[in-house]
Design an enzyme around this catalytic site. Sequence first.
Site, short mmCIF file in Angstrom:
data_model
loop_
_atom_site.label_atom_id
_atom_site.label_comp_id
_atom_site.label_asym_id
_atom_site.label_seq_id
_atom_site.Cartn_x
_atom_site.Cartn_y
_atom_site.Cartn_z
N HIS A 370 10.97 -34.38 -37.72
CA HIS A 370 12.02 -33.37 -37.59
C HIS A 370 11.63 -32.05 -38.22
O HIS A 370 11.96 -30.99 -37.72
CB HIS A 370 13.30 -33.92 -38.20
CG HIS A 370 13.84 -35.05 -37.40
ND1 HIS A 370 14.79 -35.91 -37.86
CD2 HIS A 370 13.54 -35.44 -36.16
CE1 HIS A 370 15.06 -36.80 -36.93
NE2 HIS A 370 14.29 -36.54 -35.89
N GLU A 612 -3.20 -36.26 -12.87
CA GLU A 612 -3.77 -36.50 -14.21
C GLU A 612 -4.71 -37.70 -14.20
O GLU A 612 -5.42 -37.92 -15.17
CB GLU A 612 -2.63 -36.79 -15.21
CG GLU A 612 -1.63 -35.67 -15.31
CD GLU A 612 -0.48 -36.02 -16.23
OE1 GLU A 612 -0.52 -35.62 -17.40
OE2 GLU A 612 0.46 -36.69 -15.77
N ASN A 635 -5.10 -31.94 -19.39
CA ASN A 635 -5.31 -32.64 -20.67
C ASN A 635 -5.63 -34.11 -20.40
O ASN A 635 -6.58 -34.66 -20.93
CB ASN A 635 -4.05 -32.57 -21.55
CG ASN A 635 -3.60 -31.15 -21.79
OD1 ASN A 635 -4.38 -30.23 -21.67
ND2 ASN A 635 -2.33 -30.98 -22.12
N CYS A 683 -1.32 -27.10 -15.43
CA CYS A 683 -0.44 -26.87 -16.58
C CYS A 683 -0.98 -27.47 -17.88
O CYS A 683 -0.25 -27.59 -18.85
CB CYS A 683 0.96 -27.40 -16.30
SG CYS A 683 1.01 -29.17 -16.00
#
Length: 756
Positions: A370, A612, A635, A683
Amino acid sequence: MEGRVGVTGARRLLGRLRDVMAGTGTAQERLDNIVQLIAADMEAEVCSAYIMRAGDILELCATEGLFPESVHRTRLRVGEGLVGVIAATARPLALSDAQAHPAFAYRPETGEEVYHSLMGVPILRSGRVSGVLVVQNRSQRHYTDEEIEALQTVAMVLAELVAAGALVDVEEQHATDGIATLPHRLDGVRLNPGLAIGTAVLHQPAIVIRQLVAEDPEAESLRLDHAIGEMQRSIDRMLSSSELAHGGEHRDILETYRMFAEDRGWLGRIREAVQSGLTAEAAVQKVRDDTRARMKQISDPYIRERLTDLEDLANRLQHHLSGGATTAAVETEAEDVVLVARSMGPAELMDYDRKRLRALVLEEGSPTAHVAVVARALDIPVVGRVKGAIGQIDAGDQVVVDGDNAQVLVRPSEDVQAAVENRLAERRSRKAAYQALRELPAVTLDGVAIGLFMNAGLLIDLPELEATRADGIGLYRTELPFMTRQDFPNVADQTELYVRVLDQAQDRPVVFRTLDIGGDKVLPYLPETVEENPAMGWRAIRISLDHPGMLRQQLRALLLAANGRPLSIMFPMVAEVAEFVAARRILDMEVQRVGERGLPLPSSLKVGAMLEVPALIWQLDALCREVDFISVGSNDLMQFLFAKDRGNARLAERYDVLAPAALTCLGEIVRVADGCGVSLSLCGEMAGSPLEAMALIGLGFRNLSMSPSAIGPVKAMIRTLDVGPLRRYLADATRHTNHSLREKLREFARDHGVSI
Ligand code: PEP
Ligand code: MG
């Protein structure tokens, strides 16, 4: 025999210990007195204190009952014998028949063979085990929970004596590696990119608890209640602060945090510890030490984060108890603050003056912690999992935090400091130059228009659309809000979130990617799966097709959120056309459902696949007949193409996305997609680096999606590029067998005046 040490017993024992601690004598004499006192009070024949020495060795430093000659002679490694097990697990152990335990290690010099039962607790300080306290009895005694609690409380008092260094040198307790003042580098993981330099401020240096045992427990309870009230009010004030006034995931996180501040279980345990005779500060410390010890046992990242929130609250409560004016946040005068902490809750970060906070270094932390989400909202670099940061960085040290490369430079030389200052100044002036490009189109010198989109995943990213003038959102990662919640968000909650995204994007297109969970992106409310290769495991569309209910709810929410506006959806990690077709069928069912209910359908619905997984390249023609668009996730594509784990630092430099094979593969994708007339974009991270983006444009990519901060530099590159010569150059260069074309492409850019 049971139950002899309840709350009042612990209180009485603590009272006696206070006298010993305050008395005169050497530390050894005091320790001897303490073990005698405990043995007598707990009606145990033996009480022994083992203290941790360097090299993870536990040394018997005092005993009542074992042979005196074993003192300073009997040593056990962590994990060895029952004492070693207690240290290794940081958990208490109570056994009526200790010798039957498989870990029992017999030491003849102690004479302990006549004692059958054993109860031991770790001596904990700041979550670290600094020793073990043990009692033993001849009979097969059953120690009660109250007795274990009492011994833990006593162990805490002892921890202070150990920490003072009088028994075992402090130096030896925390072995240092002789780099206390030299410049050095610490490595971690990147939790938020960026670069910063500043003065180290150690978050909440350990509060010195001057008094452990309360004079008047009733008055102490009142003092505790008062501080709890103050703490709860201060959290309310923080939540209403203007910086957080607008909604977003970081606000949701802080709201959850407030709920923790009212957690009955946690507050109850602190109250109980005060009832047993500790001061309020010591009670908070005790419960916090227990929490930290528990944290070490837990691998579930979600639960660890919850415990971090509790740690944050403990700090807060201690500061309220000590008058509220002593937080590091208030005390620091440094202009540029680099905050160093073991771990941190989200609210603690908000205590620091936003204008002076430059970076955050954490010993723990994960990308979904967080505090990382909140740091992102504040736009400061964060490096996490920096081993030993607290021990190796002193308050006041100069520190460089390189979030991009996940490095922390401690006490950098003047040269390094100057180089970093230069880089920061360059970044500032480049930022100003990119700002000037904002209104200008992303068109090459020879008139090729490039679509520049941004990647997003949180509501707080959305203002960047306007700031960068991106053409839209090319990748909206939907998983993050799912990861920070305690349960699966229902359709209404999801719809509300997507409505906010579409509202803020206004007429710019947004490509929503359906949940890409699994692998390292864990959802706390899904059953945990242990996989050897999570990146190649049960993730993304694979989970969605196995749990169509989850996918249907998300698709329904997206359709409802569009409410008559255009909508684009893409599926992640598609490995074969059949998977896309199956997911598309589920979407069609949802479209039909919305239509049947008379609700407005999107004015246009575009459905795409992420490319991907390399296998899909050999089905690209067929895929093109099914999809409206394709987005290359470089990626993952590169990790699978080179069989290179994208998170493995050792392989980070090993294969290059600008290798001839990688570029040939990407060029082939362009060829097929263009041939089929299917819209194509990329992207992954490579789209955001000017040199890589240049190569992609040379290969024929016309749409790129990247992090918002990359849009300026990539646009500057595009506006100085002639695509024609680059295309010809690449056609030849990709035939080479070099490791990478990076240098050659750099030369090309230099020779042709391309700004990279
Ligand atoms: C990618 O794999 O390139 C991609 C954009 O997806 P993620 O980074 O979220 O896996
Ligand atoms: Mg991916």
